[in-house]
Design an enzyme around this catalytic site. Structure first.
Site, mmCIF file in Angstrom:
data_model
loop_
_atom_site.group_PDB
_atom_site.id
_atom_site.type_symbol
_atom_site.label_atom_id
_atom_site.label_comp_id
_atom_site.label_asym_id
_atom_site.label_seq_id
_atom_site.Cartn_x
_atom_site.Cartn_y
_atom_site.Cartn_z
ATOM 1 N N HIS A 162 0.849 -1.187 0.000
ATOM 2 C CA HIS A 162 0.000 0.000 0.000
ATOM 3 C C HIS A 162 0.892 1.246 0.000
ATOM 4 C CE1 HIS A 162 -3.222 2.548 2.023
ATOM 5 N NE2 HIS A 162 -3.866 1.998 1.021
ATOM 6 N N LYS A 164 3.344 4.287 -1.028
ATOM 7 C CA LYS A 164 3.285 5.258 -2.116
ATOM 8 C C LYS A 164 4.586 6.031 -2.091
ATOM 9 C CE LYS A 164 -1.694 5.371 -1.345
ATOM 10 N NZ LYS A 164 -1.863 4.036 -0.776
ATOM 11 N N ASP A 169 16.569 10.213 -8.693
ATOM 12 C CA ASP A 169 18.032 10.322 -8.555
ATOM 13 C C ASP A 169 18.494 10.173 -7.104
ATOM 14 O OD1 ASP A 169 18.408 10.683 -11.276
ATOM 15 O OD2 ASP A 169 18.231 12.870 -11.148
ATOM 16 N N HIS A 339 -9.456 11.711 1.171
ATOM 17 C CA HIS A 339 -8.526 10.569 1.125
ATOM 18 C C HIS A 339 -7.253 10.845 1.936
ATOM 19 C CE1 HIS A 339 -6.034 7.383 -0.863
ATOM 20 N NE2 HIS A 339 -7.173 6.755 -0.781
ATOM 21 N N LYS A 341 -4.435 11.210 4.834
ATOM 22 C CA LYS A 341 -3.934 10.443 5.972
ATOM 23 C C LYS A 341 -3.007 11.411 6.710
ATOM 24 C CE LYS A 341 -4.163 7.105 2.389
ATOM 25 N NZ LYS A 341 -5.583 6.897 2.371
ATOM 26 N N ASP A 346 -0.182 17.701 19.330
ATOM 27 C CA ASP A 346 0.254 18.842 20.159
ATOM 28 C C ASP A 346 0.865 19.981 19.338
ATOM 29 O OD1 ASP A 346 -0.623 17.514 22.373
ATOM 30 O OD2 ASP A 346 1.370 17.057 23.189
HETATM 31 O O1 LIG Z 1 -6.134 2.302 -0.012
HETATM 32 P P1 LIG Z 1 -5.930 3.759 -0.292
HETATM 33 O O2 LIG Z 1 -5.945 4.583 0.923
HETATM 34 O O3 LIG Z 1 -4.751 4.001 -1.161
HETATM 35 O O4 LIG Z 1 -7.185 4.178 -1.139
HETATM 36 C C1 LIG Z 1 -7.451 3.580 -2.360
HETATM 37 C C2 LIG Z 1 -8.870 3.696 -2.661
HETATM 38 O O5 LIG Z 1 -9.623 3.033 -1.707
HETATM 39 C C3 LIG Z 1 -9.202 3.121 -3.982
HETATM 40 O O6 LIG Z 1 -10.578 2.991 -4.145
#
Ligand SMILES: O=P(O)(O)OC[C@H](O)CO
Length: 421
Positions: A162, A164, A169, A339, A341, A346
C-alpha cells in the site's frame, strides 16, 4: 474411498491457505501504552527514532502538495528532471488520463537512458490496461507487480503493498496518499475529484525512502538497487527532522500501530486526525479515550456520504459511540471523498504517508509513513487541517444514537470482517 481422501486433503489444504490470509503467527500489541512524556520531550524522539526503524535525521525540507492539481505536476516535473534513476512504488495505478501521463513521463526518461524501476501492487493495479504496462516496458521501464495471483502467493494474497513512494536520482522523494487514477486529479471541486495530500521531500531522509522502495524490490526481484545513482551523498536541504519507516506483516512488524499508539499516549494538548478510512481497534479506542481523560482535545475528520467504501463507513460508525461519549470530536467531510492520511499531535509532530487509520493498514498491508518533527511544519499542517474542517458537519452522539436500525444491523454483520478493513 480414494476420492473422499483426496477431496478431504484438498479441502484441508485450501482451508489452511485461506486461513494464512487472516492470521499471523506473532503476538500483537495488546496492552495500553502509558503516558510517560510529551511529544516535545526528547525521550519521545529517542524512543520513536529506534522503535520504528530508521533514526530521525535532520536537515530535510518537506513541501505539502494539495490535491491533484498540485501533486501531479510536481511529480511529473520531478520525473522529467531525472538524470540517473527513478524508483516508484504505488498501490493504485488505474488507466485514465493521470495513468497515461505518468506512463508517458516514465517511458520518456527510460528511453533517455535513466534507470526506471516501478513496483505496482497487483491488486491495486488490476484496473490498469495492459497497453500502459507494455508502453512502459517497451520504453525500458522495469515494471514488477507485487504479489500477483499465483498458486505460491495464495497464502499472502491478502497482504498488499500500500506504499506510495517516488524517488528521483536518490535526491527528491515523494510520499502521501495519492493514487495514480483520475479520481485524484483536480482540486477536490466535486465528488468525482478527491481531496488528498502528497509531500515533496529533499534532504537526508530521502535515502530512507529509497531504502523503503528497496524492501519490496528485493522481496520481488531478489535484486538490490544500490550505488551512488540510488544513494548519493545527501546534503541538508532544510531544517526539518524526519524519518520514513515501513511496516509489513512479512517482517512481523507492528510499526504503524505502535507509532499511532505511542503518539496518542504522548499527546498532552491536541490530536488532529484526518482519516480516509477510520476503523480503530479496541486498543486505539482506549488510547484515545485515555488521552481525552488527560484533557487532550481530539478532532477527527472522516469522509461523509462521499466514500468509495460503504463497508468501511458502516464498520467505522460502530466505533464512534464510545468515542463521542468520551468527548472526541468527529467531523464528516462534505464536498467529496476525503482521502487524506494526516496526524498532528500537540502542534509539534506530524505523520503522513500511505497508512490508513484501520486494522488493514496496521496489520495486513505493507505501509510507509513519514514522521516530521518540526513545529513550523506542524503549524502549517494545522492550518490545512482547519481549512479541511470548514466544509464538514459535526457528528454528535445524539446523531449516532438515532442512526437508522438498518445501519446498526449492518454494523453487526460486519463485525467478523472488521480486522480485514
Ligand atoms: O487504499 P488507499 O488509501 O490508497 O485508497 C485507495 C482507494 O480506496 C481506492 O478505491
Amino acid at each position: 474411498m480414494i476420492w473422499t481422501i483426496v477431496i478431504t486433503a484438498l479441502v484441508s489444504v485450501l482451508a489452511v491457505v485461506l486461513a494464512m490470509n487472516f492470521a499471523t503467527p506473532e503476538k500483537k500489541l495488546e496492552r495500553k501504552i502509558e503516558h510517560r512524556y510529551s511529544v516535545a520531550d526528547p525521550q519521545f524522539r529517542r524512543e520513536l527514532g529506534v522503535m520504528l526503524g530508521p533514526g530521525i535525521v535532520a536537515g530535510n525540507k518537506v513541501t505539502d502538495l494539495q490535491n491533484g492539481h498540485e501533486i501531479f505536476p510536481a511529480m511529473l516535473a520531478a520525473v522529467a528532471s531525472a538524470q540517473k534513476t527513478i524508483t516508484f512504488e504505488t498501490y493504485i495505478y488505474w488507466s485514465g488520463e493521470v495513468g497515461q501521463k505518468m506512463a508517458d513521463a516514465l517511458s520518456e526518461r527510460a528511453r533517455a537512458g535513466v534507470k526506471v524501476n516501478v513496483m505496482l501492487d497487483w491488486a491495486g493495479s488490476i484496473k490498469m490496461e495492459n497497453a500502459l504496462l507494455e508502453q512502459m516496458e517497451t520504453a525500458g521501464v522495469v515494471v514488477h507487480r507485487y504479489r500477483p495471483l499465483h498458486w505460491y502467493n495464495l497464502g499472502r494474497l491478502n497482504n498488499r503493498t500500500h506504499r506510495k513512494l517516488l524517488v528521483i536520482d536518490g535526491r527528491i522523494g515523494f510520499t502521501g496518499g495519492v493514487g495514480i487514477a483520475d479520481q485524484w486529479s483536480g482540486q477536490a471541486q466535486d465528488p468525482d475529484h478527491w481531496r488528498d495530500m502528497h509531500f515533496r521531500i529533499e534532504g537526508p531522509v530521502v535515502a530512507q525512502i529509497q531504502a523503503a522502495f528497496n524492501d519490496n524490490w528485493i522481496k520481488t526481484t531478489g535484486e538490490v538497487l544500490n550505488g551512488a545513482d540510488y544513494f548519493p551523498p545527501l546534503q541538508p536541504a532544510g531544517t526539518t527532522d524526519a524519518h520514513l519507516f515501513i511496516s509489513s506483516p512479512a517482517g512481523g512488524s507492528e510499526s504503524m500501530h505502535l507509532m499511532y499508539l505511542m503518539c496518542i499516549a504522548a499527546a498532552e494538548h491536541s490530536i488532529d486526525l484526518e482519516a480516509s478510512y477510520f476503523v480503530p481497534d479496541t486498543l486505539i479506542t482506549k488510547a484515545l479515550l485515555a488521552a481525552r481523560q488527560r484533557g487532550v482535545r481530539i478532532r477527527i475528520v472522516v469522509p461523509g456520504e462521499h466514500i468509495d467504501s460503504a463497508t468501511v463507513r458502516i464498520a467505522s460508525k460502530r466505533e464512534w459511540g464510545e468515542l463521542l461519549l468520551g468527548g472526541v470530536e468527529i467531523y464528516e467531510y462534505k464536498p467529496t471523498m476525503l482521502h487524506n492520511k494526516l496526524l498532528i499531535v500537540d502542534g509539534e509532530m506530524v505523520s503522513v504517508g500511505s497508512t490508513n487509520f484501520d486494522i488493514r493498514s496496521f496489520r495486513l498491508n505493507d505501509e510507509a509513513s513519514l514522521n516530521i518533527y518540526d513545529r513550523d511544519f506542524a503549524t502549517r499542517m494545522t492550518q490545512i487541517f482547519e481549512q479541511d474542517l470548514k466544509p464538514t458537519k459535526r457528528y454528535t452522539h445524539e446523531m449516532w444514537q438515532k442512526r437508522p436500525l438498518k445501519e446498526k444491523f449492518a454494523e453487526k454483520v460486519l463485525i467478523p470482517i472488521k480486522s480485514q478493513l
